[in-house]
Design a protein around this motif. Sequence first.
Motif, short mmCIF file in Angstrom:
data_model
loop_
_atom_site.label_atom_id
_atom_site.label_comp_id
_atom_site.label_asym_id
_atom_site.label_seq_id
_atom_site.Cartn_x
_atom_site.Cartn_y
_atom_site.Cartn_z
N CYS A 190 1.75 -4.86 -13.06
CA CYS A 190 1.52 -5.20 -11.65
C CYS A 190 2.82 -5.36 -10.87
O CYS A 190 2.82 -5.29 -9.64
CB CYS A 190 0.69 -6.48 -11.54
SG CYS A 190 1.47 -7.92 -12.31
N SER A 222 4.24 -3.10 -8.11
CA SER A 222 3.92 -3.37 -6.71
C SER A 222 4.82 -4.48 -6.20
O SER A 222 5.27 -5.32 -6.97
CB SER A 222 2.45 -3.80 -6.59
OG SER A 222 2.20 -4.41 -5.34
N SER A 223 5.06 -4.50 -4.91
CA SER A 223 5.88 -5.56 -4.32
C SER A 223 5.07 -6.84 -4.08
O SER A 223 5.65 -7.86 -3.68
CB SER A 223 6.50 -5.08 -3.00
OG SER A 223 5.49 -4.72 -2.08
N SER A 224 3.77 -6.81 -4.32
CA SER A 224 2.95 -8.01 -4.14
C SER A 224 3.34 -9.08 -5.14
O SER A 224 3.80 -8.79 -6.24
CB SER A 224 1.47 -7.67 -4.30
OG SER A 224 1.05 -6.74 -3.33
N ILE A 270 -4.10 -7.80 -6.80
CA ILE A 270 -3.45 -6.54 -6.40
C ILE A 270 -4.46 -5.43 -6.66
O ILE A 270 -4.77 -5.11 -7.81
CB ILE A 270 -2.15 -6.31 -7.20
CG1 ILE A 270 -1.16 -7.45 -6.94
CG2 ILE A 270 -1.53 -4.97 -6.81
CD1 ILE A 270 0.11 -7.36 -7.76
N ASP A 314 -4.05 -4.38 0.19
CA ASP A 314 -2.83 -4.00 -0.51
C ASP A 314 -2.42 -2.58 -0.17
O ASP A 314 -3.24 -1.67 -0.18
CB ASP A 314 -3.01 -4.11 -2.03
CG ASP A 314 -3.45 -5.51 -2.44
OD1 ASP A 314 -4.62 -5.82 -2.18
OD2 ASP A 314 -2.63 -6.25 -2.99
N GLU A 335 0.31 -0.90 -1.66
CA GLU A 335 1.05 -0.17 -2.66
C GLU A 335 0.23 0.01 -3.93
O GLU A 335 -0.44 -0.90 -4.41
CB GLU A 335 2.36 -0.89 -2.98
CG GLU A 335 3.20 -1.03 -1.74
CD GLU A 335 4.63 -1.34 -2.11
OE1 GLU A 335 5.06 -2.45 -1.82
OE2 GLU A 335 5.28 -0.46 -2.70
N VAL A 384 -0.44 0.76 -7.94
CA VAL A 384 0.16 0.47 -9.23
C VAL A 384 -0.47 1.43 -10.22
O VAL A 384 -1.67 1.47 -10.38
CB VAL A 384 -0.13 -0.99 -9.66
CG1 VAL A 384 0.50 -1.26 -11.01
CG2 VAL A 384 0.39 -1.95 -8.62
#
Length: 350
Positions: free
Chosen positions: A287, A290-292, A326, A344, A346, A348
């Motif tokens: 995960c 992703s920038s989350s 995410i 979200d 982005e 993954v």
Amino acid sequence: MFGMIETKTALGAILAHKVSAEGRTFKKGHKLTRENLSFLVSSGISLVTAHRIEPDEVDEESAADLVSRAIGAEYMSIAPAVGGRMNFYSQENGLFVADKKLVDIFNSIDHAITLASLADRISVTAGEMIATVKIIPLAVPRLAVEAAAAVAKTGCMIKVMPFRRHTASLVATQLPSLSEKTMSKTARILGGRLMERNSLLLSETRVAHSAEAVAAALRVEIETRPPSDHMIVVFGASAVVDKNDVIPEAIRLAGGVVERVGMPVDPGNLLVLGRVGDIPVIGAPGCARSSSENGLDWVLDRLIAGDHLDGLDISRLGVGGLLKEISARPQLREEPARGAHFLDEEAVSA
């Protein structure tokens, strides 16, 4: 003494409520002067609700100042007291740390004296409010103020640990199912995470998805990088599913120690934490492509701030560890409702 007071005898009393008459307004907390009393009496206001400060009491502003100064202010600034409140602000980007037991003791001394703060070990930015002291009534017993200040001085109730500049190396494993685009994006996002924490990604090494290949890359990094303020982040092309999987086994083959496989933070469950010598090695969860926010962020925050972090520390992250989902993860916590849309942005892919 708090209550209704004859206006003509209320010299020096502190108003508990706003009083308005003939176009003039006296706000809550205003200290009444002789001129004020003459005006109010002539305006027909014979009683006011106020607090007369007794010799053994401290007014709200002074009380807030006394206990706040006792708390300390390393890497923090404190705003002047207003309405019995003093706010604390971070002066650095870093990790906010609170001693919950000490804060609980402080808050149990007297219901009139309170401290509220952000959650323990949360990342903060320079200028962000991190805590506030509030005195509830207009005055409090001097003994209570002194007791609260004494508790504050026994330890460090709250502090900011600035992000110290670190360097990091990325080791990424490859499989045919993992695209070049995804791997490049992973490196870019990791670099961004580090920059947010005053740190720098120095290099990326791509190897086969095997324990032997990853171990060899780790040995090269250990031999060529300074042992202080450096870390290695390993992104596997396939998620870790066992303590003997590729990343934890590679750490052991490189002469290191695996401290934790899996963490009670989701997204981020599949993180690995180990060390080779003095250099932390983090097996990043998928995960984190992703920038989350996910478990990797929590680990980076603590390591880069110089906070202690081992397997036992990670085991204690469960309360508050359920983060926002995410949506592009291969396996979600629950199936989305038909027609549901996620915010979200982005994807993954691993």
